[in-house]
Design an enzyme around this catalytic site. Structure first.
Site, short mmCIF file in Angstrom:
data_model
loop_
_atom_site.label_atom_id
_atom_site.label_comp_id
_atom_site.label_asym_id
_atom_site.label_seq_id
_atom_site.Cartn_x
_atom_site.Cartn_y
_atom_site.Cartn_z
N ARG A 90 39.52 -42.09 -30.52
CA ARG A 90 39.59 -43.36 -31.20
C ARG A 90 41.12 -43.63 -31.34
O ARG A 90 41.94 -42.75 -31.28
CB ARG A 90 39.14 -43.08 -32.52
CG ARG A 90 37.36 -43.29 -32.32
CD ARG A 90 36.85 -43.06 -34.02
NE ARG A 90 37.31 -41.86 -34.53
CZ ARG A 90 38.50 -42.03 -35.54
NH1 ARG A 90 39.23 -42.85 -36.11
NH2 ARG A 90 38.71 -40.76 -36.11
N LYS A 231 31.69 -45.19 -34.92
CA LYS A 231 32.61 -45.06 -36.07
C LYS A 231 32.81 -46.61 -36.31
O LYS A 231 33.07 -47.03 -37.78
CB LYS A 231 33.83 -44.42 -35.93
CG LYS A 231 33.73 -42.92 -36.04
CD LYS A 231 33.27 -42.67 -37.08
CE LYS A 231 33.42 -41.02 -37.29
NZ LYS A 231 32.88 -39.91 -36.62
N HIS A 251 31.03 -38.91 -44.71
CA HIS A 251 31.11 -38.35 -43.31
C HIS A 251 30.94 -36.89 -43.64
O HIS A 251 31.52 -36.10 -43.79
CB HIS A 251 32.66 -38.51 -43.39
CG HIS A 251 32.96 -38.29 -41.84
ND1 HIS A 251 34.35 -37.66 -41.51
CD2 HIS A 251 32.43 -38.30 -40.76
CE1 HIS A 251 34.27 -37.38 -40.21
NE2 HIS A 251 33.30 -37.92 -39.64
N SER A 269 37.30 -33.99 -38.63
CA SER A 269 37.21 -33.79 -37.24
C SER A 269 37.53 -32.40 -36.93
O SER A 269 38.53 -31.90 -37.18
CB SER A 269 37.86 -34.85 -36.25
OG SER A 269 37.40 -34.63 -34.87
N LYS A 273 31.28 -29.88 -38.79
CA LYS A 273 29.92 -30.42 -39.17
C LYS A 273 28.76 -30.21 -38.22
O LYS A 273 27.74 -30.01 -38.35
CB LYS A 273 30.27 -31.99 -39.33
CG LYS A 273 31.34 -32.44 -40.36
CD LYS A 273 31.53 -33.64 -40.77
CE LYS A 273 31.91 -34.52 -39.52
NZ LYS A 273 33.33 -34.01 -39.09
N THR A 274 29.03 -30.76 -36.89
CA THR A 274 28.07 -30.69 -36.05
C THR A 274 27.43 -29.16 -35.51
O THR A 274 26.31 -28.95 -35.33
CB THR A 274 28.62 -31.42 -34.70
OG1 THR A 274 29.03 -32.89 -34.91
CG2 THR A 274 27.57 -31.48 -33.60
N ASP A 288 26.53 -36.33 -38.72
CA ASP A 288 27.96 -36.85 -39.00
C ASP A 288 27.91 -37.95 -40.15
O ASP A 288 29.00 -38.10 -40.66
CB ASP A 288 28.57 -37.64 -37.57
CG ASP A 288 29.97 -37.77 -37.67
OD1 ASP A 288 30.65 -36.57 -38.00
OD2 ASP A 288 30.37 -38.73 -37.30
N ARG A 353 33.19 -34.62 -24.93
CA ARG A 353 32.11 -34.73 -25.93
C ARG A 353 30.61 -34.92 -25.12
O ARG A 353 30.80 -35.48 -24.06
CB ARG A 353 32.14 -36.16 -26.82
CG ARG A 353 33.22 -36.07 -27.58
CD ARG A 353 32.87 -35.67 -29.06
NE ARG A 353 34.16 -35.65 -30.17
CZ ARG A 353 33.91 -35.60 -31.34
NH1 ARG A 353 32.79 -35.13 -31.84
NH2 ARG A 353 34.94 -35.11 -31.97
P1 ATP Z 1 33.98 -34.47 -35.43
O1 ATP Z 1 33.96 -35.00 -36.65
O2 ATP Z 1 34.87 -34.81 -34.58
O3 ATP Z 1 32.40 -34.73 -34.86
P2 ATP Z 1 33.10 -31.74 -36.31
O4 ATP Z 1 33.21 -31.61 -37.85
O5 ATP Z 1 31.48 -32.23 -36.10
O6 ATP Z 1 34.02 -32.79 -35.89
P3 ATP Z 1 32.47 -29.77 -34.41
O7 ATP Z 1 32.28 -30.48 -33.49
O8 ATP Z 1 31.29 -28.99 -35.25
O9 ATP Z 1 33.28 -30.60 -35.45
O10 ATP Z 1 33.71 -28.68 -34.08
C1 ATP Z 1 34.13 -27.35 -34.52
C2 ATP Z 1 34.64 -26.71 -33.30
O11 ATP Z 1 35.04 -25.69 -33.73
C3 ATP Z 1 33.57 -26.37 -32.30
O12 ATP Z 1 33.84 -26.58 -30.94
C4 ATP Z 1 33.18 -24.80 -32.57
O13 ATP Z 1 32.63 -24.35 -31.53
C5 ATP Z 1 34.66 -24.44 -32.88
N1 ATP Z 1 34.58 -23.19 -34.03
C6 ATP Z 1 35.25 -22.02 -33.80
N2 ATP Z 1 35.19 -21.34 -35.01
C7 ATP Z 1 34.41 -22.04 -35.67
C8 ATP Z 1 33.84 -21.61 -36.67
N3 ATP Z 1 34.13 -20.16 -37.74
N4 ATP Z 1 33.11 -22.64 -37.57
C9 ATP Z 1 32.75 -23.58 -37.08
N5 ATP Z 1 33.13 -24.00 -35.82
C10 ATP Z 1 34.07 -23.24 -35.18
MN MN Z 2 30.75 -33.95 -34.97
#
Ligand code: ATP
Ligand code: MN
Length: 562
Positions: A90, A231, A251, A269, A273-274, A288, A353
């Site tokens: 973004r 978004k 969020h 980010s 979360k995901t 999300d 992604r």
């Molecule tokens: P966005 O808002 O950008 O979508 P998000 O909060 O959904 O971000 P995730 O996509 O879940 O974030 O990214 C977390 C990343 O960190 C993943 O690539 C995951 O494999 C990695 N990771 C490594 N260690 C951990 C951990 N202990 N807990 C969670 N995620 C981890």
């Molecule tokens: Mn996510």
């Protein structure tokens, strides 16, 4: 309803038709009916195009077209791979809100809510429609908000098939019978190839995302990054739901246990979360964006948008297996000489992604609506290695942390730069919040008190030292800590208070080595830990200064000791 025959011959040439037939078995999805765009569909918008209007195409059709147009390729599992172009993320500096009678005194104008003149909105929209007038367009009708009472009807106009596939995956898919009388509440016009002229259009650069709450339209141009559409709608809902429907927009991701207990996971980010909401033992509500009503939590979206960097089947099976026909994978490259994705490659971007419909996750809840949350997790990826991997927050601490919205990323990729970079983003989502953060915080505070929710803080980031010395918390440990909290396994263990931040750290947790629960234990150099904790506390305190006057005593005493 028009059927396959007449619309098809009108819209697609013979070669494509043949190619789509060839792709059919490969995609394992049928090219079935094609719907004609409702007669007045684009008139309301003022769009008339001399070329074909592709309305409500299926994922197989869109995938086939993208390949045929040379805009994408398939990988070995049949997903569509595309490049989003110059933008692989973004562009918050180029996101504008039309300032008018409606928004002037309601939007919290700041670095993320940048004012845009209405006359420039009108002329930009005219220009975009002119740009599209001699092009094929892809139109999709879809919904935002799983809870019907709050549902908004969206109509998206895209310049290419893969952007439209993103919308199929990410927004809620209407039934065919609902399309005949579909009258959109909101429009998105998205044309990656259209470039603004900053000198006359009022933009900062050639790319832009402009939202008008009065005209219920989002204009996106000069960027192909699909996340701008997602978004953009999130931003809209963050304005509309709290002000018009008394629904708290969040969020966060959300899932539900067998007993019907909902958990939500807030986080900026990259905090997890995901990843953490895709839990084989719980039903996924969404990854999300959610709303919290008087008695439910509902997903705004119909799909997930997961990171692909270092994705592995072993660590994240649900997401890995979602990369199949219908999925749209952005900005990845192949392992040389193969059609297998190189998940470790950052050649195009680190922000690789994949988008896919919620139904690609085996245990997704349908419709994506859960009950009032029992547990709230604040996810942070603390690259300083200071915060405990799991801790419990008091009501005051929860509000303090929510308003602070802390995470710290690993510094840029420049050689030798190892100092983490902290981010404080109010409500764990400042870039998407048109209202003052205090409005969301107040709503959350009320709901937390009313429902007696447990609030946990999870550090998915560093342990054993800051970035460069320590390492990231093992995903399997983080999962075990969350499971323990959700299953009530931390209800009867002892806790100790963090000396600087005050949150309560369990002294034991099933499936997790005891010594990692207190971060200080994991640092070889204890004095270095104490100094780092003090440094981070100072950053919290400084950041909170701007909110202090609006916060009550309970919140203020939850500040770390600097
Ligand atoms: P966005 O808002 O950008 O979508 P998000 O909060 O959904 O971000 P995730 O996509 O879940 O974030 O990214 C977390 C990343 O960190 C993943 O690539 C995951 O494999 C990695 N990771 C490594 N260690 C951990 C951990 N202990 N807990 C969670 N995620 C981890
Ligand atoms: Mn996510």
């Amino acid at each position: 309803m028009h059927r396959f025959g007449c619309f098809f011959s009108n819209t697609l040439n013979i070669t494509l038709r043949q190619r789509l037939r060839k792709l059919k078995p490969l995609l394992a999805m049928s090219v079935s009916t094609m719907l004609a765009a409702p007669k007045n569909a684009l008139k309301t918008l003022g769009l008339s195009t001399s070329k074909h209007i592709h309305y409500q195409l299926s994922p197989a059709q869109l995938t086939g077209q993208a390949v045929q147009r040379g805009e994408g390729v398939l990988n070995d599992t049949g997903a569509l791979l595309i490049n989003t172009g110059k933008f692989t993320g973004r562009s918050p500096k180029d996101k504008f809100t039309v300032k008018d009678a409606l928004t002037e005194n309601t939007v919290h104008w700041n670095d993320f809510n940048i004012p845009f003149e209405e006359k420039n909105f009108f002329s930009l929209k005219e220009k975009m429609l002119g740009y599209l007038a001699d092009k094929e367009v892809w139109v999709r009708d879809c919904y935002a908000c799983a809870e019907e009472a709050y549902r908004l009807r969206l109509r998206v106009i895209n310049e290419n098939p893969w952007s439209n596939l993103f919308c199929y995956n990410m927004f809620i898919r209407p039934e065919e019978k609902d399309l005949e009388s579909f009258t959109p509440n909101w429009h998105i016009i998205q044309a990656p190839g259209f470039k603004a002229d900053p000198a006359v259009d009022g933009t900062r650069a050639e790319n832009f995302a402009v939202i008008s709450f009065t005209h219920k339209t989002i204009l996106i141009g000069g960027t192909g990054y699909t996340g701008e559409m997602k978004k953009g709608i999130f931003t809209m809902l963050n304005y509309v739901l709290p002000t018009k429907a008394a629904v708290l927009s969040m969020h966060c991701s959300a899932n539900m246990g067998d007993a019907g207990d909902t958990a939500v996971f807030f986080g900026l980010s990259g905090t997890g979360k995901t990843t953490l909401s895709a839990d084989p033992n719980r039903k996924l509500i969404g990854d999300d964006e959610h709303g919290w009503t008087r008695d439910s939590v509902f997903n705004f979206e119909g799909g997930c948008y997961a990171k692909c960097i270092d994705l592995s089947e072993e660590k994240e099976p649900e997401i890995y297996n979602a990369i199949r026909p219908g999925a749209l994978v952005e900005n990845v490259t192949f392992i040389e000489g193969t059609n297998k994705i190189d998940f470790s490659s950052k050649k195009i971007t680190e922000n690789t992604r994949v988008s896919y419909p919620l139904t690609f996750i085996s245990n997704a809840l349908e419709p994506s609506i859960g009950k009032t949350p029992k547990n709230i997790f604040f996810l942070t990826c603390d690259a300083y290695g200071v915060l405990p991997p799991i801790s419990k927050l008091t009501a005051g601490q929860a509000m303090y942390q929510f308003i602070s919205g802390y995470t710290a990323k690993v510094a840029g990729t420049e050689a030798g730069v190892t100092e983490p970079k902290s981010t404080f983003s109010a409500c764990f989502g400042a870039p998407f919040l048109p209202l003052h953060p205090g409005q969301y915080a107040e709503m959350l505070g009320k709901k937390m008190n009313e429902h007696n929710v447990n609030v946990w803080m999870i550090n998915t980031g560093w342990s054993g030292g800051a970035y460069g010395v320590g390492s990231r918390m093992k995903l399997s440990y983080t999962r075990a800590m969350i499971t323990a909290a959700l299953e009530g396994k931390l209800d009867n263990v002892f806790f100790e208070a963090h000396p600087v931040f005050g949150m309560m750290m369990p002294v034991e947790c099933p499936g997790v080595p005891t010594e990692i629960l207190n971060p200080r234990n994991t640092w070889a150099d204890k004095e270095a830990y104490d100094a780092m904790a003090k440094n981070l506390a100072g950053q919290f305190i400084k950041n909170f200064e701007k909110y202090a006057s609006g916060a009550n005593e309970e919140i203020l005493v939850a500040a770390p000791k600097g």
